[in-house]
Design an enzyme around this catalytic site. Structure first.
Site, PDB file in Angstrom:
ATOM      1  N   GLY A  43      -0.618  -3.911 -14.489  1.00 52.72           N
ATOM      2  CA  GLY A  43      -0.624  -2.660 -15.228  1.00 52.72           C
ATOM      3  C   GLY A  43      -0.743  -1.500 -14.259  1.00 52.72           C
ATOM      4  N   GLN A  95      -2.143   6.943 -11.342  1.00 55.69           N
ATOM      5  CA  GLN A  95      -2.215   6.132 -10.126  1.00 55.69           C
ATOM      6  C   GLN A  95      -1.057   6.392  -9.169  1.00 55.69           C
ATOM      7  OE1 GLN A  95      -3.181   2.359 -12.461  1.00 55.69           O
ATOM      8  NE2 GLN A  95      -4.122   2.002 -10.450  1.00 55.69           N
ATOM      9  N   CYS A 141      -8.247  -3.522  -9.076  1.00 57.55           N
ATOM     10  CA  CYS A 141      -7.407  -2.356  -9.326  1.00 57.55           C
ATOM     11  C   CYS A 141      -6.578  -2.047  -8.096  1.00 57.55           C
ATOM     12  CB  CYS A 141      -8.296  -1.165  -9.686  1.00 57.55           C
ATOM     13  SG  CYS A 141      -7.386   0.346 -10.088  1.00 57.55           S
ATOM     14  N   LEU A 142      -5.328  -1.715  -8.311  1.00 63.05           N
ATOM     15  CA  LEU A 142      -4.453  -1.343  -7.196  1.00 63.05           C
ATOM     16  C   LEU A 142      -4.943  -0.078  -6.498  1.00 63.05           C
ATOM     17  CD1 LEU A 142      -1.030  -2.105  -8.908  1.00 63.05           C
ATOM     18  CD2 LEU A 142      -2.189  -3.496  -7.170  1.00 63.05           C
ATOM     19  N   HIS A 184      -8.216  -1.026 -19.238  1.00 58.98           N
ATOM     20  CA  HIS A 184      -8.318  -0.634 -17.827  1.00 58.98           C
ATOM     21  C   HIS A 184      -7.390   0.550 -17.536  1.00 58.98           C
ATOM     22  CE1 HIS A 184      -8.701  -1.655 -13.417  1.00 58.98           C
ATOM     23  NE2 HIS A 184      -7.581  -0.953 -13.421  1.00 58.98           N
ATOM     24  N   GLU A 185      -6.135   0.435 -17.949  1.00 60.49           N
ATOM     25  CA  GLU A 185      -5.161   1.504 -17.688  1.00 60.49           C
ATOM     26  C   GLU A 185      -5.460   2.741 -18.537  1.00 60.49           C
ATOM     27  OE1 GLU A 185      -3.576   1.045 -15.088  1.00 60.49           O
ATOM     28  OE2 GLU A 185      -3.746  -1.125 -14.977  1.00 60.49           O
ATOM     29  N   HIS A 226      -7.851   4.923 -16.893  1.00 64.08           N
ATOM     30  CA  HIS A 226      -7.246   5.772 -15.852  1.00 64.08           C
ATOM     31  C   HIS A 226      -6.768   7.104 -16.435  1.00 64.08           C
ATOM     32  CE1 HIS A 226      -7.348   3.459 -12.181  1.00 64.08           C
ATOM     33  NE2 HIS A 226      -6.810   2.395 -12.775  1.00 64.08           N
TER      34      HIS A 226
END
Length: 179
Positions: A48, A53, A101-102, A143-144, A147
């Site tokens: 995701g 991001q 997380c990226l 999670h996304e 963000h």
């Protein structure tokens, strides 16, 4: 060389920014943003990614679950883009599980999330969608979605003793080797 934008890393102020709604889906820049998100999440082997991001302050995210070395038990699904998503309902049941997380490379933490969520969003064709996500897909969405509100998973970790590096996570959790 890739055309994918760099993924913002923890400390970059964009990750603490409240994302702005998208007003015109017909705008070629919105469609290009969706394409960038899909290409970037694929290139990074993620599940995701939110627009913030990749340093774009808009309420757009993608979910692209698939098994990978980071998430070997992830379900396979066709990637989807969610524009202006809203969490409209959630289960009472919460599940605490590992997340990474990226934008926070090399760290994992145990995060409580709702087991099921109902969301509304506009798809890239401009159609309003109403959908329930459960399990790992619900976790990705939450999670996304965080963000888009300037939150990272570290903000949701309840016990800092439940943080570990990616190599330790791979050794202890994925290979089931005790410490």
């Amino acid at each position: 060389m890739s055309d994918c934008p760099a993924i913002a890393q923890l400390g970059n102020p964009i990750l603490r920014t409240e994302a702005e709604p998208v007003h015109d889906l017909r705008d070629a820049r919105v469609q290009a943003l969706i394409d960038q998100l899909l290409a970037t999440v694929q290139q990074a082997n993620g599940v995701g990614l939110a627009a913030t991001q990749i340093s774009q302050p808009y309420r757009v995210l993608v979910i692209a679950s698939h098994p990978s070395p980071r998430y070997p038990d992830a379900p396979q699904m066709a990637p989807i883009a969610l524009i202006n998503p809203r969490l409209v309902a959630h289960s009472e049941e919460m599940v605490t599980d590992w997340e990474g997380c990226l934008s926070v490379p090399g760290i994992r933490g145990r995060v409580p999330r709702y087991q099921a969520v109902t969301v509304e969003y506009t798809d890239r064709e401009g159609k309003l969608q109403h959908q329930e996500f459960t399990g790992f897909i619900a976790r990705i969405f939450q999670h996304e979605y965080d963000h888009l509100h300037g939150l990272v998973f570290l903000d949701r970790v309840e016990d800092t003793h439940q943080l570990m590096t990616e190599p330790e996570y791979q050794r202890q959790v994925l290979s089931h080797c005790p410490t």
